[in-house]
Write a protein that holds these residues in place. Structure first.
Motif, short mmCIF file in Angstrom:
data_model
loop_
_atom_site.label_atom_id
_atom_site.label_comp_id
_atom_site.label_asym_id
_atom_site.label_seq_id
_atom_site.Cartn_x
_atom_site.Cartn_y
_atom_site.Cartn_z
N TYR A 37 -38.08 -65.58 -34.18
CA TYR A 37 -37.07 -66.63 -34.17
C TYR A 37 -36.09 -66.49 -33.00
O TYR A 37 -35.05 -67.16 -32.97
N VAL A 48 -31.64 -60.32 -36.29
CA VAL A 48 -30.34 -60.38 -36.96
C VAL A 48 -29.95 -58.99 -37.46
O VAL A 48 -30.75 -58.05 -37.44
N GLY A 82 -25.72 -62.65 -38.19
CA GLY A 82 -25.88 -62.39 -39.63
C GLY A 82 -27.06 -63.13 -40.20
O GLY A 82 -28.06 -63.38 -39.50
N SER A 112 -27.75 -66.03 -43.74
CA SER A 112 -27.13 -66.61 -44.93
C SER A 112 -27.58 -65.90 -46.20
O SER A 112 -26.86 -65.88 -47.20
N LEU A 113 -28.78 -65.32 -46.17
CA LEU A 113 -29.25 -64.59 -47.36
C LEU A 113 -28.52 -63.26 -47.50
O LEU A 113 -28.02 -62.93 -48.59
N ASN A 136 -34.14 -59.24 -46.21
CA ASN A 136 -32.97 -59.99 -45.71
C ASN A 136 -31.75 -59.69 -46.56
O ASN A 136 -31.24 -60.54 -47.29
N ILE A 162 -30.31 -70.98 -44.93
CA ILE A 162 -29.81 -72.30 -44.50
C ILE A 162 -30.79 -73.02 -43.59
O ILE A 162 -30.70 -74.22 -43.42
N VAL A 163 -31.72 -72.28 -43.00
CA VAL A 163 -32.70 -72.91 -42.09
C VAL A 163 -33.86 -73.49 -42.90
O VAL A 163 -34.22 -74.66 -42.75
N HIS A 164 -34.41 -72.69 -43.78
CA HIS A 164 -35.59 -73.15 -44.52
C HIS A 164 -35.25 -74.13 -45.63
O HIS A 164 -36.09 -74.93 -46.04
N GLU A 211 -39.50 -69.49 -48.06
CA GLU A 211 -38.06 -69.68 -48.24
C GLU A 211 -37.70 -71.17 -48.39
O GLU A 211 -36.54 -71.52 -48.60
N CYS A 245 -32.41 -71.12 -36.18
CA CYS A 245 -31.45 -70.28 -36.93
C CYS A 245 -30.24 -69.98 -36.05
O CYS A 245 -30.37 -69.35 -35.00
N PHE A 289 -27.92 -67.92 -36.40
CA PHE A 289 -27.62 -66.48 -36.28
C PHE A 289 -28.55 -65.83 -35.25
O PHE A 289 -28.12 -65.10 -34.37
N MET A 290 -29.83 -66.11 -35.39
CA MET A 290 -30.82 -65.54 -34.46
C MET A 290 -30.50 -65.94 -33.03
O MET A 290 -30.66 -65.15 -32.10
FE1 SF4 Z 1 -31.49 -65.58 -42.41
FE2 SF4 Z 1 -31.83 -67.09 -40.23
FE3 SF4 Z 1 -33.92 -65.84 -41.35
FE4 SF4 Z 1 -32.76 -67.89 -42.59
S1 SF4 Z 1 -33.85 -67.95 -40.65
S2 SF4 Z 1 -33.40 -65.97 -43.53
S3 SF4 Z 1 -30.59 -67.58 -42.05
S4 SF4 Z 1 -32.14 -64.89 -40.40
#
Ligand code: SF4
Ligand code: 13P
Length: 323
Positions: free
Chosen positions: A35, A70, A94, A96-97, A123, A182-184, A209, A279, A281-282
């Motif tokens: 990601y 992350v 970070g 969200s999980l 996660n 929050i992405v999936h 997810e 994502c 965060f990524m």
């Molecule tokens: Fe966490 Fe981003 Fe992976 Fe979703 S895509 S689980 S928010 S690191």
């Protein structure tokens, strides 16, 4: 010639070459999740999904691990390699999980279910791992849950992954922490249905997810690496993919290497105006931050030794069961 950046820092004109040089100078290995931005993936020594990255982290000879992913992933690398320096381009990367499962609240949740075993998705924070009997990733979640047949089982922190595990393992009694990615979670089942009508021959690949109404429409539900492998191997010419945008880079690379051409379509999100399958965060790990991280060997990811030792046991157990 150096380029002037918005902040006080200056950066080499050829940032990628400078990163490669610094990696050698610092005797560092660069591990990246699928990601990450394409250019970060292309600089990495190893690119993988969560399980492959944890496995790769057990086999590091260099002094420094630069983790382009992350925070919980970098923490896992540190737990497995206490003698190596682990750095991450942006400490704020970070999830969200992980962020939605604070250790004190999770301990209270465990205390409400005395006698239950605890299976946690990778996660999560090191503190939450330290409270767990076993860790899983999306590649091995069902197999890990099957280790607890006949026993009360807490599954955390992703409610969608937990529901999918329950379906696959034939269990309707799982005790589930109600977190989500929050992405999936933002893919739209309704828009996906319309897209499938426009592409009747398309195969739909989705990450566990995702929401149930999206998974109901999937031909394959798999981890990131499972989705990439199927997209390349599938006999279908058109693929609709419900996961993070970064996988498209790897799928396209692999298709090119095999001389194949396919139409890859991103599953639609709930909000058409936002690239919500990236994502946030990524994507904090930019090339500029990666350069600074390698130059300064900071920010460093650390785990208190007592937590590390307790978190290591369920991770090692997962790695043994996944070998
Ligand atoms: Fe966490 Fe981003 Fe992976 Fe979703 S895509 S689980 S928010 S690191
Ligand atoms: P995998 O890498 O196990 O597919 O997990 C996806 C993810 O969301 C990582 O944060």
């Amino acid at each position: 010639m150096d380029q002037l950046a918005p902040g006080a820092e200056t950066f080499p004109a050829d940032l990628e070459a400078a990163i490669r040089e610094l990696k050698e100078e610092q005797n560092a290995v660069l591990l990246a999740h699928y990601y990450q931005e394409s250019e970060v993936q292309d600089l990495a020594d190893f690119v993988g999904d969560s399980l492959a990255l944890a496995q790769a982290a057990t086999d590091v000879e260099r002094d420094v691990i630069v983790f382009c992913g992350v925070h919980f992933m970098a923490e896992t690398a540190k737990i497995l390699n206490p003698d190596r320096k682990v750095v991450i381009p942006d400490l704020a990367a970070g999830c969200s999980l992980a962020d939605g499962c604070p250790p004190d609240e999770f301990q209270a949740f465990i205390d409400q279910h005395p006698g239950a075993k605890v299976l946690t998705y990778i996660n999560c924070s090191a503190d939450v791992k330290a409270m767990s009997d076993l860790i899983c990733t999306s590649s091995n979640a069902v197999k890990m849950a099957q280790q607890f047949e006949g026993q009360p089982l807490i599954v955390a922190p992703d409610r969608h992954l937990a529901r999918w595990i329950g379906q696959q393992a034939g269990r309707d009694d799982l005790i589930v922490w109600q977190g989500a990615c929050i992405v999936h979670e933002q893919f739209s089942a309704k828009e996906l249905m319309k897209l499938r009508v426009r592409h009747p021959g398309a195969e739909v690949l989705a990450h566990p997810e995702c929401d149930q109404a999206v998974l109901d429409q999937a031909d394959l539900i798999a981890s990131t690496s499972g989705i990439i492998a199927r997209a390349v191997a599938s006999p279908a010419d058109t693929l609709i993919i419900a996961t993070e945008d970064g996988v498209f880079h790897q799928i396209e690379k692999k298709l090119r290497a095999e001389g194949k051409k396919k139409t890859l379509i991103q599953a639609p999100g709930l909000d058409e105006s936002c690239a919500c399958n990236r994502c946030p965060f990524m994507r904090l790990n930019t090339l500029e931050k990666l350069y600074l991280c390698l130059r300064d060997l900071a920010p460093e990811v650390t785990v208190p030794e007592e937590t590390r030792v307790r978190a290591l046991a369920p991770i090692q157990r997962m790695l043994e069961l996944s070998a």
